[in-house]
Design an enzyme around this catalytic site. Structure first.
Site, PDB file in Angstrom:
ATOM      1  CG  PHE A   1      -1.896  -1.034   1.367  1.00 15.03           C
ATOM      2  CD1 PHE A   1      -3.187  -0.854   0.914  1.00 15.03           C
ATOM      3  CD2 PHE A   1      -1.565  -2.255   1.955  1.00 15.03           C
ATOM      4  CE1 PHE A   1      -4.132  -1.871   1.032  1.00 15.03           C
ATOM      5  CE2 PHE A   1      -2.497  -3.259   2.073  1.00 15.03           C
ATOM      6  CZ  PHE A   1      -3.781  -3.072   1.620  1.00 15.03           C
ATOM      7  CG  ASP A   2       0.975   5.920  -1.544  1.00 15.83           C
ATOM      8  OD1 ASP A   2       2.119   6.167  -1.122  1.00 15.83           O
ATOM      9  OD2 ASP A   2       0.126   6.791  -1.786  1.00 15.83           O
ATOM     10  CE  LYS A   3       2.703   8.459   5.289  1.00 19.94           C
ATOM     11  NZ  LYS A   3       1.701   9.551   5.519  1.00 19.94           N
TER      12      LYS A   3
END
Length: 619
Positions: free
Chosen positions: A308-310
């Site tokens: 996941f990107d944050k």
């Protein structure tokens, strides 16, 4: 009806001419599609399933087994009709999206007059009136009014979303009780709804790996079956071995060859996979998940690790006030209100977060002579006292500066940004802000674990301390901070070596390289981001992480249905074809079992259209 009538005449020893007439009509009605497809295929010097069925049916007729030939064509046509039904229901589920937007809109002119116009004639900047409980005619921004809008047809969100001036609305969504004036932001042909319909239509044309496999098998399998059939007809009698079926050496072997031809035809194999894939894509679209092809539908079900990107993916993508820490005898509430008063006109994200946090408080403050200090913050005057709002460097020479520096360091080590407040040359408070996790992020990650995702990873370009704090609060298994887009791409490669198929979830813009290299690229916020719709393999239209475990559960259910269909199709062929070739299975039995399996796989595929999200963690 004609097949049944002809069979009854035959069983009751009725007139032969009546039997043949009734069965001839049955042949014509049930075999016309197969006939034309056979002619077309042979003209192109190809062989497919229609050729096999046509040959088997008329081979049966040549033997005098008119009922078996007619039954074969009837069941083959029934299987085709079932396939069309399954495909039709899936396409109807998708096509229903295209009908969500109304054909006309109420256009309000500059002089306030209103008139009905075609939606296609609307241009960017036009203002349209959306009355209570009407559907939105176009994508736009609310100019006036407030209402709760049901976005479930587009994004899959289960509850209406409050819309006020400045909020974005989408064509096809349903207005609530309020009257809205909406400024059109996109032409009808470029609306989110129009793009979804186009992309799902394109997805139907993209074959899944299983479809490609079955088509490759068909290319060599069909000629092989024809060669083996010819061998049974010729080699069988010449070998001197008597056939098990009656009618003499040549007629008996011909009968067994026709039974083998029928049993070995891969009808169920050809129909089962595309029907299941299209049903899966259609069901995902109704959930608010855009899957852009059968290959991606299958790949999503194989994923065991997700990166996941944050920012904007696991978090809300905007800062919020987390702490207001008073210094010495300072008043924390007064400091917050002072900061909000000074920052009220600023468009900086930290300033907007402070103002939003202070809104709704009983007390309000007014300041004057507001000006910006480049690289440090803002200053203003209040009742003859100077107010400073900015970083600790702006305040370090003031009273309480050392304590402010210590407090700022502690807050920064927890991954928070700090805005200091000073009044009358004295530091009075530190305001801590941080990008907050999405409210449903923890629940979504837990649902992914229940759905069989073994490892979750966070990849971010943010400060490693911030990344660590967010990862710890969410329970992510592994995290990496301070990554450039190229480094995210490299991490995806490393993860694929460790875990095999890896999905990447991001915003579809700065995560594009990682999304492209992952086994499945999943974009958040597809309903508002053109790039997300165009670059990702899968888009979560509602910007909702909870749709991800549902999409994975649906993908795995679809893959399970595809495997069941393949097992049924290949199992019937593997058992029935050898028995038919050796004379242990009559032509009628071969017809019933073979074509029956085709009907079964079609009905099995239609189960996907009824799949429920609550089953996601049980797949």
């Amino acid at each position: 009806m004609f097949l049944l009538g002809g069979s009854i005449v035959h069983w009751t020893h009725g007139p032969v001419w009546l039997r043949l007439a009734l069965l001839a009509v049955s042949y014509l009605l049930c075999g016309q599609s197969t006939f034309f497809e056979t002619v077309k295929t042979l003209r192109e010097f190809r062989f497919d399933i229609d050729v096999l069925m046509f040959a088997a049916a008329f081979g049966a007729a040549a033997l005098g087994h008119f009922e078996e030939g007619a039954l074969l064509l009837f069941l083959f046509a029934l299987g085709g009709a079932g396939e069309n039904l399954a495909m039709g229901k899936a396409r109807q589920a998708i096509g229903a999206l295209a009908k969500l937007a109304p054909e006309t809109a109420t256009l309000r002119a500059a002089d306030g007059t209103e008139r009905e116009v075609r939606v296609e004639s609307l241009g960017v900047g036009d203002r349209i009136v959306v009355r209570p409980f009407d559907r939105m005619p176009a994508d736009g921004v609310v100019a006036e009014g407030a209402s709760a809008v049901d976005q479930s047809p587009i994004t899959g969100e289960s509850t209406p979303i409050e819309k006020i001036a400045g909020a974005v609305v989408y064509a096809g969504t349903i207005n609530g009780e309020g009257l809205l004036l909406v400024e059109v932001s996109r032409a009808a042909s470029e609306s989110t709804l129009a793009k979804i319909v186009r992309m799902v239509a394109e997805a139907q044309a993209q074959r899944s790996p299983t479809e490609e496999f079955t088509q490759r098998v068909e290319r060599w399998y069909v000629p092989l079956v024809l060669v083996l059939t010819a061998a049974l007809i010729v080699v069988g009698p010449l070998s001197g071995i008597m056939p098990r079926q009656e009618g003499g050496k040549w007629a008996g072997w011909f009968y067994q060859a026709m039974a083998f031809l029928t049993a070995a035809s891969p009808c169920a194999l050809a129909i089962g996979t595309p029907a299941a894939v299209l049903s899966g894509i259609a069901r995902a679209a109704r959930l608010g998940v855009l899957v852009k092809g059968g290959a991606h539908l299958e790949s999503l079900g194989r994923v065991r690790a997700i990166a996941f990107d944050k920012t904007g993916t696991l978090t809300q993508g905007r800062p919020a006030v987390t702490d207001v820490v008073a210094i010495d005898a300072g008043d924390a509430d007064e400091a917050l209100l002072l900061a909000a008063a000074v920052e009220r006109g600023s468009s900086h994200p930290l300033a907007e977060a402070i103002v939003a946090h202070a809104n709704g408080r009983d007390a309000t403050m007014s300041v004057e002579q507001i000006e910006q200090v480049s690289g440090m913050g803002m200053r203003a005057m209040r009742a003859g006292q100077r107010v400073l709002v900015g970083n600790w460097k702006m305040m370090r020479t003031l009273a309480g500066g050392e304590k402010l520096e210590r407090i700022s360091g502690e807050l920064a080590s927890a991954g928070k940004s700090v805005v200091a407040v000073a009044l009358d040359e004295k530091c009075i408070a530190a305001i801590a802000l941080a990008d907050q996790p999405r409210p449903n992020a923890v629940g979504a990650l837990a649902a992914l674990k229940r759905a069989g995702i073994e490892h979750t990873i966070m990849l971010s370009g943010d400060d490693p301390r911030v990344v660590e704090t967010v990862a710890r609060s969410l329970g992510v298994d592994e995290h990496f901070g301070g990554l450039l887009p190229r480094e995210k791409l490299e991490r995806i490669g490393e993860l694929q070596k460790r875990y095999g198929d890896v999905a990447m979830v991001g915003d579809g813009v700065n995560d594009a390289p990682a999304l492209a290299s992952a086994s499945v690229g999943i974009a958040m916020g597809g309903a508002g981001t053109d790039v997300a719709l165009e670059t990702a393999d899968v888009a979560l239209m509602a910007d909702d992480l909870e749709k991800l475990p549902q999409a994975i559960g649906l993908s795995r259910f679809s893959r399970r249905i595809i495997r069941q269909n393949l097992t049924i199709a290949l199992g019937v062929i593997a058992v029935l074809a050898p028995l038919a070739a050796m004379g242990f299975a009559w032509l009628g039995v071969a017809v019933l079992f073979h074509e029956g399996s085709t009907v079964v796989v079609v009905l099995n595929s239609m189960r996907i259209l009824a799949w429920r999200p609550e089953r996601a963690d049980r797949i």
